[in-house]
Write a protein that holds these residues in place. Sequence first.
Motif, PDB file in Angstrom:
ATOM      1  N   GLY A  40       0.831  -1.209   0.000  1.00  0.00           N
ATOM      2  CA  GLY A  40       0.000   0.000   0.000  1.00  0.00           C
ATOM      3  C   GLY A  40       0.862   1.255   0.000  1.00  0.00           C
ATOM      4  O   GLY A  40       0.617   2.197  -0.761  1.00  0.00           O
ATOM      5  N   VAL A  41       1.898   1.248   0.847  1.00  0.00           N
ATOM      6  CA  VAL A  41       2.734   2.441   0.985  1.00  0.00           C
ATOM      7  C   VAL A  41       3.530   2.708  -0.298  1.00  0.00           C
ATOM      8  O   VAL A  41       3.669   3.859  -0.731  1.00  0.00           O
ATOM      9  CB  VAL A  41       3.660   2.290   2.216  1.00  0.00           C
ATOM     10  CG1 VAL A  41       4.672   3.415   2.269  1.00  0.00           C
ATOM     11  CG2 VAL A  41       2.832   2.264   3.496  1.00  0.00           C
ATOM     12  N   LYS A  42       4.010   1.633  -0.934  1.00  0.00           N
ATOM     13  CA  LYS A  42       4.746   1.817  -2.199  1.00  0.00           C
ATOM     14  C   LYS A  42       3.871   2.519  -3.236  1.00  0.00           C
ATOM     15  O   LYS A  42       4.355   3.327  -4.025  1.00  0.00           O
ATOM     16  CB  LYS A  42       5.162   0.444  -2.748  1.00  0.00           C
ATOM     17  CG  LYS A  42       6.510  -0.007  -2.244  1.00  0.00           C
ATOM     18  CD  LYS A  42       6.930  -1.254  -2.985  1.00  0.00           C
ATOM     19  CE  LYS A  42       8.135  -1.866  -2.290  1.00  0.00           C
ATOM     20  NZ  LYS A  42       8.308  -3.269  -2.625  1.00  0.00           N
ATOM     21  N   LYS A  43       2.570   2.190  -3.234  1.00  0.00           N
ATOM     22  CA  LYS A  43       1.635   2.812  -4.199  1.00  0.00           C
ATOM     23  C   LYS A  43       1.560   4.316  -4.002  1.00  0.00           C
ATOM     24  O   LYS A  43       1.442   5.072  -4.967  1.00  0.00           O
ATOM     25  CB  LYS A  43       0.236   2.216  -4.038  1.00  0.00           C
ATOM     26  CG  LYS A  43       0.075   0.933  -4.795  1.00  0.00           C
ATOM     27  CD  LYS A  43      -1.383   0.626  -5.030  1.00  0.00           C
ATOM     28  CE  LYS A  43      -1.442  -0.668  -5.833  1.00  0.00           C
ATOM     29  NZ  LYS A  43      -2.690  -1.386  -5.679  1.00  0.00           N
ATOM     30  N   ILE A  44       1.597   4.749  -2.735  1.00  0.00           N
ATOM     31  CA  ILE A  44       1.544   6.197  -2.459  1.00  0.00           C
ATOM     32  C   ILE A  44       2.708   6.895  -3.160  1.00  0.00           C
ATOM     33  O   ILE A  44       2.532   7.893  -3.856  1.00  0.00           O
ATOM     34  CB  ILE A  44       1.642   6.486  -0.940  1.00  0.00           C
ATOM     35  CG1 ILE A  44       0.448   5.914  -0.182  1.00  0.00           C
ATOM     36  CG2 ILE A  44       1.774   7.976  -0.692  1.00  0.00           C
ATOM     37  CD1 ILE A  44       0.513   6.128   1.339  1.00  0.00           C
ATOM     38  N   PHE A  45       3.915   6.363  -2.964  1.00  0.00           N
ATOM     39  CA  PHE A  45       5.113   6.987  -3.535  1.00  0.00           C
ATOM     40  C   PHE A  45       5.012   7.043  -5.064  1.00  0.00           C
ATOM     41  O   PHE A  45       5.372   8.040  -5.685  1.00  0.00           O
ATOM     42  CB  PHE A  45       6.365   6.217  -3.108  1.00  0.00           C
ATOM     43  CG  PHE A  45       6.807   6.550  -1.711  1.00  0.00           C
ATOM     44  CD1 PHE A  45       7.686   7.591  -1.478  1.00  0.00           C
ATOM     45  CD2 PHE A  45       6.329   5.833  -0.616  1.00  0.00           C
ATOM     46  CE1 PHE A  45       8.093   7.913  -0.179  1.00  0.00           C
ATOM     47  CE2 PHE A  45       6.724   6.140   0.680  1.00  0.00           C
ATOM     48  CZ  PHE A  45       7.608   7.179   0.897  1.00  0.00           C
ATOM     49  N   PRO A  51      10.024  11.119  -3.973  1.00  0.00           N
ATOM     50  CA  PRO A  51      11.290  10.419  -3.739  1.00  0.00           C
ATOM     51  C   PRO A  51      11.182   9.499  -2.510  1.00  0.00           C
ATOM     52  O   PRO A  51      10.609   9.896  -1.495  1.00  0.00           O
ATOM     53  CB  PRO A  51      12.293  11.540  -3.464  1.00  0.00           C
ATOM     54  CG  PRO A  51      11.618  12.806  -3.827  1.00  0.00           C
ATOM     55  CD  PRO A  51      10.143  12.569  -3.873  1.00  0.00           C
ATOM     56  N   GLN A  52      11.721   8.305  -2.642  1.00  0.00           N
ATOM     57  CA  GLN A  52      11.647   7.284  -1.571  1.00  0.00           C
ATOM     58  C   GLN A  52      12.221   7.749  -0.242  1.00  0.00           C
ATOM     59  O   GLN A  52      11.835   7.278   0.813  1.00  0.00           O
ATOM     60  CB  GLN A  52      12.434   6.036  -2.013  1.00  0.00           C
ATOM     61  CG  GLN A  52      11.658   5.107  -2.928  1.00  0.00           C
ATOM     62  CD  GLN A  52      10.497   4.434  -2.196  1.00  0.00           C
ATOM     63  OE1 GLN A  52      10.514   4.264  -0.988  1.00  0.00           O
ATOM     64  NE2 GLN A  52       9.468   4.075  -2.948  1.00  0.00           N
ATOM     65  N   ASN A  53      13.199   8.683  -0.306  1.00  0.00           N
ATOM     66  CA  ASN A  53      13.879   9.068   0.937  1.00  0.00           C
ATOM     67  C   ASN A  53      13.105  10.108   1.752  1.00  0.00           C
ATOM     68  O   ASN A  53      13.589  10.568   2.777  1.00  0.00           O
ATOM     69  CB  ASN A  53      15.297   9.578   0.636  1.00  0.00           C
ATOM     70  CG  ASN A  53      15.289  10.836  -0.219  1.00  0.00           C
ATOM     71  OD1 ASN A  53      14.229  11.306  -0.632  1.00  0.00           O
ATOM     72  ND2 ASN A  53      16.452  11.375  -0.482  1.00  0.00           N
ATOM     73  N   ASN A  54      11.913  10.468   1.298  1.00  0.00           N
ATOM     74  CA  ASN A  54      11.120  11.450   2.041  1.00  0.00           C
ATOM     75  C   ASN A  54      10.026  10.729   2.845  1.00  0.00           C
ATOM     76  O   ASN A  54       9.017  10.320   2.286  1.00  0.00           O
ATOM     77  CB  ASN A  54      10.517  12.461   1.061  1.00  0.00           C
ATOM     78  CG  ASN A  54       9.968  13.679   1.762  1.00  0.00           C
ATOM     79  OD1 ASN A  54      10.061  13.798   2.992  1.00  0.00           O
ATOM     80  ND2 ASN A  54       9.376  14.586   1.010  1.00  0.00           N
ATOM     81  N   THR A 105       9.091   4.994   6.737  1.00  0.00           N
ATOM     82  CA  THR A 105      10.098   5.719   7.515  1.00  0.00           C
ATOM     83  C   THR A 105      11.418   5.888   6.767  1.00  0.00           C
ATOM     84  O   THR A 105      12.318   6.555   7.277  1.00  0.00           O
ATOM     85  CB  THR A 105      10.414   4.936   8.803  1.00  0.00           C
ATOM     86  OG1 THR A 105      10.778   3.596   8.420  1.00  0.00           O
ATOM     87  CG2 THR A 105       9.221   4.883   9.727  1.00  0.00           C
ATOM     88  N   ASN A 106      11.546   5.235   5.591  1.00  0.00           N
ATOM     89  CA  ASN A 106      12.846   5.186   4.919  1.00  0.00           C
ATOM     90  C   ASN A 106      13.889   4.620   5.900  1.00  0.00           C
ATOM     91  O   ASN A 106      15.007   5.111   6.001  1.00  0.00           O
ATOM     92  CB  ASN A 106      13.233   6.575   4.413  1.00  0.00           C
ATOM     93  CG  ASN A 106      14.461   6.538   3.524  1.00  0.00           C
ATOM     94  OD1 ASN A 106      14.698   5.553   2.837  1.00  0.00           O
ATOM     95  ND2 ASN A 106      15.266   7.590   3.570  1.00  0.00           N
ATOM     96  N   LYS A 107      13.465   3.626   6.657  1.00  0.00           N
ATOM     97  CA  LYS A 107      14.299   2.893   7.616  1.00  0.00           C
ATOM     98  C   LYS A 107      14.859   3.748   8.750  1.00  0.00           C
ATOM     99  O   LYS A 107      15.820   3.383   9.405  1.00  0.00           O
ATOM    100  CB  LYS A 107      15.442   2.151   6.897  1.00  0.00           C
ATOM    101  CG  LYS A 107      14.959   1.191   5.835  1.00  0.00           C
ATOM    102  CD  LYS A 107      16.072   0.239   5.410  1.00  0.00           C
ATOM    103  CE  LYS A 107      15.593  -0.682   4.324  1.00  0.00           C
ATOM    104  NZ  LYS A 107      15.956  -0.266   2.967  1.00  0.00           N
ATOM    105  N   LYS A 108      14.241   4.915   8.997  1.00  0.00           N
ATOM    106  CA  LYS A 108      14.665   5.728  10.150  1.00  0.00           C
ATOM    107  C   LYS A 108      14.127   5.080  11.418  1.00  0.00           C
ATOM    108  O   LYS A 108      13.152   4.318  11.362  1.00  0.00           O
ATOM    109  CB  LYS A 108      14.005   7.104  10.079  1.00  0.00           C
ATOM    110  CG  LYS A 108      14.677   8.144   9.214  1.00  0.00           C
ATOM    111  CD  LYS A 108      13.604   9.147   8.905  1.00  0.00           C
ATOM    112  CE  LYS A 108      13.774  10.577   8.860  1.00  0.00           C
ATOM    113  NZ  LYS A 108      14.822  11.374   9.086  1.00  0.00           N
TER     114      LYS A 108
END
Length: 313
Positions: A40-45, A51-54, A105-108
């Motif tokens: 689901g989250v990938k679809k938002i991006f 950009p993935q890092n945001n 979270t971009n792994k944060k």
Amino acid sequence: MKINLSNIKKAKNILDNQDCVAIPTETVYGLAANAYSNKGVKKIFKLKKRPQNNPLIVHYHSINDLTKDCEINSDFLKLFKKFSPGPITYVLNLKKTSKISNNVTNKKNTLAVRFPKHNLTRKLLKLLKYPLAAPSANISTKVSSVCYQDVKEDFGNKIKFILDGGRSQVGVESTIISLVNKPKILRLGGLKVLDIENCLNKKLSLKLNSKKIFSPGQMKLHYSPGIPIRLNVKKPNKNEAYLLLKKKKEHKDFYYYLSKKGDLKEAAKNLYSTLRKIKKDNFKSLAVEKIKNHGLGKTINDRLLRASKFNEQ
Ligand code: TXA
Ligand code: MG
């Protein structure tokens, strides 16, 4: 607004199937998906071209739901009691046991969380077994959406469902405060910094450009209507639209005002819809008069300054 339960159920079904739905909030519309679902989250991006890092903000119904994912502290509790649900986002430490998708979270190891005030979205959140990741429902770098039509204009039929909740009442995004170490404001928004300072009884530092995402000193283009913008202009050029805080006695076709009487809250509410209108009216550039830099005027100026980075592209 009257609650139409069948629309909320429709939104729930789509979200349960790991797809995206646009949701109304008091700040701006969000493009939402299950925050525990990578798919689901990938679809938002993808839909937003973001950009993935945001990283994304995650939306909750209650503190109980939040404590599954985040560590809370006393500053959080003070602010929550006074301002949530409402236009404030808290950055907190993520719990190791949290099921929040790494794509959010971009792994944060921190998470930005918010409790939106709109009654349709609160009702929806209450029915769901997961929180909603939701950035503003606009194409990345462009003006945010404050009503159903704005979302439709940006995404057409690419989003399965837009939950129509009328016009967003605050009209600019939430104010973001990091509570991970010493409290810091990360983004100006719909809640005045002074109100937050009064609640915490301390002066807050501002850290408005993340060095992790952008190189130091550089401000990224954002909130852009897609035309050049000149700020603090006393006299507009020929063929320019002129954005005013307050309605002038004498009217001209290229004048656009944010508030009848110069009220900053009303001006913030009207900012994005006015920027969209100017673009639709086919102006190729925009001049903005100087806007008072206090209270929500600071948020308006922040948005216009970022939108004016279009000129440097
Ligand atoms: O009012 C709002 O906050 C709206 C509505 C839909 O809730 N949402 C919104 O999301 O403005 P978005 O994605 O357009 O902006 C989120 C901002 C981004 O600038 C992102 O970098 C920042 O929040 N952010 C997200 N997670 C973060 C974190 N862990 N630490 C610092 N900043 C974070
Ligand atoms: Mg945004």
